[in-house]
Design a protein around this motif. Sequence first.
Motif, PDB file in Angstrom:
ATOM      1  N   HIS A 149      -5.127   6.272   0.735  1.00  0.00           N
ATOM      2  CA  HIS A 149      -6.034   5.902  -0.360  1.00  0.00           C
ATOM      3  C   HIS A 149      -6.022   4.386  -0.581  1.00  0.00           C
ATOM      4  N   ARG A 150      -4.836   3.789  -0.606  1.00  0.00           N
ATOM      5  CA  ARG A 150      -4.745   2.342  -0.835  1.00  0.00           C
ATOM      6  C   ARG A 150      -5.257   1.558   0.362  1.00  0.00           C
ATOM      7  N   ILE A 179       0.819  -1.212   0.000  1.00  0.00           N
ATOM      8  CA  ILE A 179       0.000   0.000   0.000  1.00  0.00           C
ATOM      9  C   ILE A 179       0.853   1.263   0.000  1.00  0.00           C
TER      10      ILE A 179
END
Length: 433
Positions: A240-241, A220
């Motif tokens: 975000h990930r 990530i």
Amino acid sequence: MTGPITEYGRVLRGRWRWLVWGTLIALGATTLLLLIRPPLYRYEATVFVRTPGDVSRVLDGGDSYARGRAGTYAALARSDDLAARVIADLGLDVTPAELSTRVAAVNPSGTALIGFEFGARSPGEAEQIATVFLAELASTVRTLESVPGSLVPRAELVVVDTPAPAVRVVALGATVPVTLLAATLAGLVLGATAAALRSLFDRSIRDPLDAARISGLPLIGSIRSGPGDALTAEVQAVLHRLLAALPQPGHGVITVIGTGPGPATSDSAVFLASALTAHGDSVLLVDLDFRSADSTRLLSERGVPGISDVTCGDTTASSAAVRTRVGDFMGVGTAPGDLGGPAGSAALRRTVHDLRELYSFVVLACPSVTTAAAIGAESDVAVLAVRENATTEEELRQISPLLPANTVVLFDARIRPDSPRNSEPDRQIEAAE
């Protein structure tokens, strides 16, 4: 060529303490040698072979004769008989052979000059030996070069420079400042060599892509600098990930797992909690490090109610949580109990389920894979914290098969083993006034 040089520079920057220690060890050893070794002082002088007699009337003014004699007199300076006369004049307690080893005479090629160096245990003794030695050698030369019927010898020695004060020398005639400088350079070279060799045989993870490849888990992102409460592009990309890996957007339980002992788990947990808090979510950071107090990096003071007390029903979540700059924080507590058994695991899962209802995100700092397994399905995503230059390939291979299926990798490159220990997580987990 640029690639290896760049890699070597990166190794030296990451292991700069090796260079410092190499320099300190070299300087320490040299200083110890200077202290225990008897001092030796060097006195220098230069003499010229002059041809005042009939030799000076030849075509070259006696220059060839003087240059030829200079080499002979340089060899004569190492005579034991000459040293014996100097010893008798000064009353020295040394043998002629020993005194000869303290005298060096060099005739530079093509010149009528002789450079002398005299060694002694004190500056005054060195100057005395030089003065008497040159006088005795000059007397010997006058005797050898005297011609019957001539008032002047064919050659004689003349001191042509003003000798400087005697200086202390150590090895190979080097002075103390030169020796210390050489020791410093040698220490830097040894430290750099040791750092390069250590890096060559070091199997620790240096690249986030290697961490993903070896573990077989999705990556990530990487933490390169700063705390998570600074929403840089790097932090936003990680968030975000991470949020994309959650089954329910905007809510979830995140379990941060480490590959072994060390601060990687707690540092990464603090980073994620502070990033989520800066993002505007309600966050609870929970310390599940049930090892000794010395092992944990989070502020889990023993004797203060925490997650274990909530699990046992001795207190409520609102009473055990403390407001901090990374959101709310809940420590280990006073009664960890046996979370490895079925009853303990079930109680811990119920507690985590209840905390889910109170906060948008619950971040669990969980160094133990066993404790992470006890949480089970209550964890929406597990984050494997991999530390640059600290987590080894073997550790990653051993722990990867034991991790939950919903595990992702977070690569932390903020702290290196050879850099000063970062206390930012400790400062972050402080109760707000």
